[in-house]
Design a protein around this motif. Structure first.
Motif, short mmCIF file in Angstrom:
data_model
loop_
_atom_site.label_atom_id
_atom_site.label_comp_id
_atom_site.label_asym_id
_atom_site.label_seq_id
_atom_site.Cartn_x
_atom_site.Cartn_y
_atom_site.Cartn_z
N LEU A 1 0.81 -1.21 0.00
CA LEU A 1 0.00 0.00 0.00
C LEU A 1 0.84 1.26 0.00
O LEU A 1 0.42 2.31 -0.50
N PHE A 2 2.06 1.18 0.56
CA PHE A 2 2.91 2.37 0.66
C PHE A 2 3.38 2.86 -0.71
O PHE A 2 3.79 4.02 -0.84
N ARG A 3 3.32 2.02 -1.72
CA ARG A 3 3.78 2.45 -3.05
C ARG A 3 2.87 3.51 -3.66
O ARG A 3 3.31 4.34 -4.44
N VAL B 1 5.97 16.43 -5.03
CA VAL B 1 6.68 15.15 -5.19
C VAL B 1 5.62 14.09 -5.46
O VAL B 1 4.66 13.95 -4.69
N PHE B 2 5.77 13.36 -6.55
CA PHE B 2 4.74 12.38 -6.92
C PHE B 2 5.39 11.20 -7.63
O PHE B 2 6.57 11.23 -7.97
N THR B 3 4.62 10.14 -7.81
CA THR B 3 5.13 8.95 -8.50
C THR B 3 4.35 8.71 -9.79
O THR B 3 3.18 9.11 -9.90
N ARG C 1 8.71 2.17 -11.33
CA ARG C 1 8.15 3.29 -10.57
C ARG C 1 9.14 4.45 -10.54
O ARG C 1 10.29 4.28 -10.12
N LEU C 2 8.68 5.61 -10.99
CA LEU C 2 9.50 6.82 -10.96
C LEU C 2 9.02 7.74 -9.84
O LEU C 2 7.82 7.89 -9.63
N CYS D 1 12.66 4.72 -8.19
CA CYS D 1 12.81 4.56 -6.74
C CYS D 1 11.57 3.88 -6.19
O CYS D 1 10.45 4.21 -6.58
N GLY D 2 11.77 2.95 -5.27
CA GLY D 2 10.65 2.26 -4.66
C GLY D 2 10.34 2.72 -3.25
O GLY D 2 9.50 2.12 -2.58
#
Length: 246
Positions: free
Chosen positions: A7-9, A160-162, A192-193, A207-208
Motif C-alpha cells: 500500500l505504501f507504493r 513530489v509524486f510517482t 516506478r519513478l 525509486c521504490g
C-alpha cells in the motif's frame, strides 16, 4: 511465495489499517495480504510499529524486510511476541514519527542528487544522519554552498509524486538511473519513478521508497560534512536543522 499488496507504493501517508495473516515463515516472520509497512530496500530502513489482535493484545514489529522478491514483505516481530494465526485479521499501525523522518530524509537525498548530478555509488537513509556517495573526483564544492542550494529546493515547495513507466521506456532513457552500480529490478513490466516539480521539471528517477508530498515538508536540512572515500568518491552527509556556525 506470498505476494503482499504494498500500500505504501501508492500512498506513503497511510499510517494504519486492517490486514489478514496469510502465512508465518520458518523464522516467525508474519506475511499479510496487504501492508503499509515499508520493507528495507534501496538504502531506506523498513518500518517498525505494532499489530493489534482482535482480543486487544499487541505484537511489536521490530523490522520489515523483503523475501525472495520485493513483493514478499515479511514483518519481523520483536523478541518473545505471541504470533498470530493464519487467517486472523490484524490492525496495523506503523511508527509514524520515525517513518515521516525517513520520508523527509529520503526526499532530501533525491534533492541532493539534483544539486550533485554525478553517478551515485551508495546511499543510506536514516532518521538523523543520511548519506549519499558520489563518483566525484574533484569535490570543488562546499557544504555551505550545497546547503544553500538544498534549501532553495526545499523552500520552492515543489510537488513530489510517482508515476509508472514501462521497462522499454527506461531502456530508451538510461539517464533516469542515477546509481552507478544498481539497476531497478526488472521483470514486472513497469518501473516506478519518483518525480519532483511540476511535470517533473526538478527531477525524475526510479525509486521504490517513500517520500513526502512536497519538498517543503522536508524542513530545514544541511550538509554536515563532505568526506573523501577513495580517489573518486565523496560522501555527503545530510542532517536535519540549520548548518552550525563554523
Amino acid at each position: 511465495m506470498a505476494q503482499t499488496e504494498a500500500l505504501f507504493r501508492d500512498d506513503a501517508y497511510l499510517r494504519d489499517g486492517a490486514a489478514r495473516v496469510v502465512g508465518i515463515n520458518d523464522r516467525g516472520g508474519i506475511l499479510l495480504d496487504r501492508t503499509m509497512f515499508y520493507a528495507t530496500s534501496g538504502g531506506q530502513p523498513g518500518d517498525t510499529g505494532r499489530f493489534t489482535r482482535e482480543d486487544g493484545s499487541t505484537i511489536a514489529i521490530a523490522a520489515t524486510v523483503t523475501g525472495e522478491t520485493k513483493d514478499e514483505i515479511i514483518h519481523v516481530p520483536a523478541a518473545e511476541q505471541v504470533l498470530p494465526e493464519v487467517g486472523e485479521t490484524l490492525q496495523l499501525a506503523i511508527d509514524w514519527e520515525r517513518r515521516f523522518k525517513l520520508m523527509r530524509m529520503h526526499t532530501a537525498c533525491h534533492l541532493l542528487s539534483v544539486i550533485c548530478p554525478f553517478p551515485i555509488t551508495g546511499a543510506s537513509v536514516n532518521e538523523a544522519d543520511s548519506r549519499v556517495d558520489f563518483d566525484l573526483p574533484d569535490a570543488n564544492v562546499t557544504k555551505e554552498d550545497v546547503t544553500i542550494r538544498l534549501m532553495e529546493l526545499v523552500n520552492g515547495d515543489h510537488p513530489v509524486f510517482t508515476r509508472w513507466i514501462s521497462e522499454e521506456e527506461l531502456e530508451s532513457n538510461p539517464g533516469l538511473v542515477k546509481s552507478k552500480n544498481v539497476r531497478p529490478p526488472r521483470g514486472a513490466g513497469r518501473i516506478r519513478l519518483v518525480c519532483i516539480g511540476e511535470e517533473a521539471v526538478v527531477d525524475s528517477q526510479p525509486c521504490g521508497g517513500t517520500h513526502v508530498a512536497s519538498t517543503a515538508e522536508v524542513g530545514e536540512i544541511h550538509i554536515g560534512k563532505i568526506e573523501k572515500k577513495g580517489r573518486e568518491n565523496r560522501r555527503f552527509r545530510i542532517r536535519f536543522g540549520s548548518l552550525p556556525a563554523s
